[in-house]
Design a protein around this motif. Structure first.
Motif, PDB file in Angstrom:
ATOM      1  N   ARG A 287       0.844  -1.194   0.000  1.00  0.00           N
ATOM      2  CA  ARG A 287       0.000   0.000   0.000  1.00  0.00           C
ATOM      3  C   ARG A 287       0.879   1.244   0.000  1.00  0.00           C
ATOM      4  O   ARG A 287       1.807   1.340   0.808  1.00  0.00           O
ATOM      5  CB  ARG A 287      -0.920   0.025   1.222  1.00  0.00           C
ATOM      6  N   MET A 288       0.537   2.191  -0.860  1.00  0.00           N
ATOM      7  CA  MET A 288       1.290   3.444  -0.959  1.00  0.00           C
ATOM      8  C   MET A 288       0.307   4.604  -0.898  1.00  0.00           C
ATOM      9  O   MET A 288      -0.407   4.888  -1.867  1.00  0.00           O
ATOM     10  CB  MET A 288       2.103   3.461  -2.258  1.00  0.00           C
ATOM     11  N   TYR A 289       0.243   5.257   0.264  1.00  0.00           N
ATOM     12  CA  TYR A 289      -0.705   6.337   0.473  1.00  0.00           C
ATOM     13  C   TYR A 289      -0.086   7.679   0.096  1.00  0.00           C
ATOM     14  O   TYR A 289       1.057   7.966   0.452  1.00  0.00           O
ATOM     15  CB  TYR A 289      -1.160   6.363   1.934  1.00  0.00           C
ATOM     16  N   HIS A 290      -0.862   8.477  -0.638  1.00  0.00           N
ATOM     17  CA  HIS A 290      -0.391   9.712  -1.258  1.00  0.00           C
ATOM     18  C   HIS A 290       0.853   9.420  -2.099  1.00  0.00           C
ATOM     19  O   HIS A 290       1.943   9.931  -1.845  1.00  0.00           O
ATOM     20  CB  HIS A 290      -0.096  10.790  -0.215  1.00  0.00           C
ATOM     21  N   PRO A 291       0.676   8.579  -3.108  1.00  0.00           N
ATOM     22  CA  PRO A 291       1.828   8.201  -3.946  1.00  0.00           C
ATOM     23  C   PRO A 291       2.377   9.406  -4.701  1.00  0.00           C
ATOM     24  O   PRO A 291       1.638  10.287  -5.134  1.00  0.00           O
ATOM     25  CB  PRO A 291       1.217   7.179  -4.914  1.00  0.00           C
ATOM     26  N   ARG A 292       3.677   9.428  -4.844  1.00  0.00           N
ATOM     27  CA  ARG A 292       4.331  10.515  -5.573  1.00  0.00           C
ATOM     28  C   ARG A 292       4.291  10.252  -7.080  1.00  0.00           C
ATOM     29  O   ARG A 292       3.941   9.159  -7.534  1.00  0.00           O
ATOM     30  CB  ARG A 292       5.781  10.659  -5.096  1.00  0.00           C
ATOM     31  N   GLU A 293       4.700  11.250  -7.831  1.00  0.00           N
ATOM     32  CA  GLU A 293       4.624  11.179  -9.279  1.00  0.00           C
ATOM     33  C   GLU A 293       5.449  10.021  -9.827  1.00  0.00           C
ATOM     34  O   GLU A 293       5.078   9.418 -10.842  1.00  0.00           O
ATOM     35  CB  GLU A 293       5.109  12.495  -9.889  1.00  0.00           C
ATOM     36  N   ALA A 294       6.533   9.670  -9.160  1.00  0.00           N
ATOM     37  CA  ALA A 294       7.393   8.597  -9.669  1.00  0.00           C
ATOM     38  C   ALA A 294       6.630   7.283  -9.807  1.00  0.00           C
ATOM     39  O   ALA A 294       6.843   6.538 -10.769  1.00  0.00           O
ATOM     40  CB  ALA A 294       8.598   8.404  -8.747  1.00  0.00           C
ATOM     41  N   ILE A 295       5.729   7.000  -8.860  1.00  0.00           N
ATOM     42  CA  ILE A 295       4.973   5.756  -8.950  1.00  0.00           C
ATOM     43  C   ILE A 295       3.740   5.934  -9.830  1.00  0.00           C
ATOM     44  O   ILE A 295       3.363   5.035 -10.584  1.00  0.00           O
ATOM     45  CB  ILE A 295       4.583   5.237  -7.542  1.00  0.00           C
ATOM     46  N   LEU A 296       3.122   7.111  -9.792  1.00  0.00           N
ATOM     47  CA  LEU A 296       1.951   7.352 -10.628  1.00  0.00           C
ATOM     48  C   LEU A 296       2.297   7.343 -12.115  1.00  0.00           C
ATOM     49  O   LEU A 296       1.507   6.926 -12.954  1.00  0.00           O
ATOM     50  CB  LEU A 296       1.293   8.683 -10.253  1.00  0.00           C
ATOM     51  N   SER A 297       3.505   7.828 -12.439  1.00  0.00           N
ATOM     52  CA  SER A 297       3.945   7.861 -13.841  1.00  0.00           C
ATOM     53  C   SER A 297       4.655   6.579 -14.258  1.00  0.00           C
ATOM     54  O   SER A 297       5.190   6.502 -15.368  1.00  0.00           O
ATOM     55  CB  SER A 297       4.856   9.065 -14.068  1.00  0.00           C
ATOM     56  N   LYS A 298       4.704   5.604 -13.365  1.00  0.00           N
ATOM     57  CA  LYS A 298       5.290   4.284 -13.624  1.00  0.00           C
ATOM     58  C   LYS A 298       6.801   4.334 -13.825  1.00  0.00           C
ATOM     59  O   LYS A 298       7.385   3.449 -14.443  1.00  0.00           O
ATOM     60  CB  LYS A 298       4.619   3.614 -14.835  1.00  0.00           C
ATOM     61  N   ASP A 299       7.439   5.372 -13.268  1.00  0.00           N
ATOM     62  CA  ASP A 299       8.905   5.450 -13.332  1.00  0.00           C
ATOM     63  C   ASP A 299       9.568   4.635 -12.224  1.00  0.00           C
ATOM     64  O   ASP A 299      10.758   4.323 -12.316  1.00  0.00           O
ATOM     65  CB  ASP A 299       9.361   6.910 -13.236  1.00  0.00           C
ATOM     66  N   TYR A 300       8.820   4.320 -11.178  1.00  0.00           N
ATOM     67  CA  TYR A 300       9.352   3.546 -10.064  1.00  0.00           C
ATOM     68  C   TYR A 300       8.977   2.082 -10.243  1.00  0.00           C
ATOM     69  O   TYR A 300       7.829   1.753 -10.549  1.00  0.00           O
ATOM     70  CB  TYR A 300       8.800   4.068  -8.743  1.00  0.00           C
ATOM     71  N   THR A 301       9.941   1.202 -10.038  1.00  0.00           N
ATOM     72  CA  THR A 301       9.707  -0.243 -10.160  1.00  0.00           C
ATOM     73  C   THR A 301       9.850  -0.891  -8.790  1.00  0.00           C
ATOM     74  O   THR A 301      10.875  -0.709  -8.110  1.00  0.00           O
ATOM     75  CB  THR A 301      10.709  -0.882 -11.133  1.00  0.00           C
TER      76      THR A 301
END
Length: 433
Positions: free
Chosen positions: A406-420
């Motif tokens: 679970r990732m609450y208030h996800p940052r742009e890195a995860i929303l834009s799929k840049d984070y793996t």
């Protein structure tokens, strides 16, 4: 193909579609019936209609009313029937503590959230009204218009360890409800019948639920097809009006629908992690909506929280407590969030599993985590206690299990799929590390 066979096959095809479409609605009604079957609020999420249940502790393996719960939060739950008028919600002034009050409609869609990012600096009052309500509201109240009369309010208040429990409970108590008319159960909830042993009962529940809360306009074309097998929001489902062959076909359809939905809750490519970026707002993606209802009923919209599911290890093998695993976050690559993150573990029944240290999740607030000299974090996931102690141990059941990050208030890195997210690695036959 004879006319009889054609009707039977049509009943099967339409029945599968109706099951996938209606599973979230029936699951919402089932959960409401279960959780409102009490005379006064309990401390486990159950309360009469239009009343809060404030849970004063995190959920554990003993709590099984809702699948895939979190263990990081205090839950506040209320089921609302807005058919008889508005319900007034009062919220406390924000204190810097993470919280969210989620609103879920009868079709399992998360249509509204209240939290620190959406509210002001003070306590507030909201008027929760149904889709067709009209009238005047108390001065100073903010209207929240809901798409259905049946609404599930699912509040979450973050706790930071045992020593924080008293303050967290005090903040939680600031959420209160006031009704303008006596509460009564919706007809579909009052008449709900378990359907596991009788496939046609599922469709009776579905038709009743659609009568209470008609499908949205976007669903009109699909729902119209169901009427040919007696499933429609404008009449009760009458199984006696169908032939024996059609009834048998509908029973097959329920079995097939369950298999389809359950199968799609896991990554079809057997990847270690899969993320539903739409979260609790899935629109007309009916299969994804059914999967979310089966494995994560009450999921938040993606801007509030992202949920990554893991059923498989790096090699595409199903996670199983017969083996040991490690989830290793390299230095500087912990989940990118502005609120908090945690990894929870669940058994094959979608609930927590009892374990000797009563730990159900590990996250950024877990006490005494050991980090590597380079700042990396290894979470040990196995059935037996690791040789080096339980600081980083996430106890696994003996059989199959799955994980949710679970990732609450996800940052742009995860929303834009840049984070793996790192894959879960099996560590060999010896599960004692």
């Amino acid at each position: 193909m004879t006319t009889g066979n054609a009707q039977q096959e049509w009943a099967y095809v339409a029945g599968v579609q109706a099951f996938i479409y209606g599973y979230p609605l029936v699951e919402i009604v089932r959960t409401c019936a279960l959780m409102t079957a009490v005379d006064e609020p309990q401390n486990n999420g159950r309360a009469p209609i239009n009343q809060f249940s404030h849970c004063p502790r995190p959920w554990t393996h003993e709590d099984r009313d809702v699948v895939t719960p979190a263990n990081d939060l205090l839950y506040s739950m209320a089921w609302l029937n807005l058919a008889d008028g508005p319900v007034m919600l009062s919220t406390p002034a924000p204190t810097g503590r993470y919280f969210v009050m989620e609103f879920i409609d009868a079709y399992s869609n998360n249509f509204q959230n209240l939290g620190p990012r959406m509210g002001g600096p003070s306590a507030a009052t909201f008027a929760i009204v149904g889709p067709n309500w009209s009238g005047s509201l108390p001065p100073g109240s903010v209207e929240i218009r809901c798409p259905t009369n049946l609404v599930w309010m699912l509040g979450r208040v973050l706790i930071d360890g045992v020593e924080d429990m008293e303050e967290a409970c005090a903040f939680q108590a600031g959420f209160t409800l006031r009704v303008t008319a006596p509460g009564r159960l919706p007809r579909a909830v009052a008449g709900y019948r378990p359907w596991a042993e009788s496939g046609e009962t599922f469709f009776a529940n579905l038709a009743s639920a659609m009568a209470d809360d008609p499908p949205p306009a976007a669903d009109t074309g699909l729902v119209a097809q169901f009427s040919r097998i007696g499933i429609a929001p404008d009449r009760e489902f009458d199984v006696d009006a169908l032939g024996d062959a059609q009834v048998a076909a509908l029973r097959r359809a329920v079995a097939a629908g369950l298999e389809i939905v359950e199968g799609h809750t896991r990554s079809r490519r057997a990847r270690s992690w899969s993320i539903n970026y739409a979260g609790g707002r899935l629109g007309t993606d009916y299969l994804a909506r059914a999967c979310t209802a089966m494995k994560g009923l009450g999921a938040l919209a993606s801007e509030e929280a992202l949920y990554a599911l893991c059923d498989f290890d790096r090699n595409g093998e199903q996670l199983n407590g017969e083996h040991g695993y490690v989830l290793r976050f390299p230095a500087g690559e912990l989940p990118p969030v502005d609120a908090f993150w945690s990894v929870s573990i669940y058994g094959s029944d979608f609930c927590f599993v009892d374990n000797p240290i009563r730990r159900y999740a590990i996250g950024d607030r877990t006490r005494d985590l050991r980090y590597g000299p380079d700042g990396s974090l290894e979470i040990l996931i196995q059935h037996g206690q690791p040789q080096q102690g339980h600081s980083n141990w996430l106890p696994a059941p003996a059989g199959r299990f799955y994980l949710i990050l679970r990732m609450y208030h996800p940052r742009e890195a995860i929303l834009s799929k840049d984070y793996t997210i790192p894959p879960v690695e099996r560590v060999g036959e010896d599960v004692q590390r």
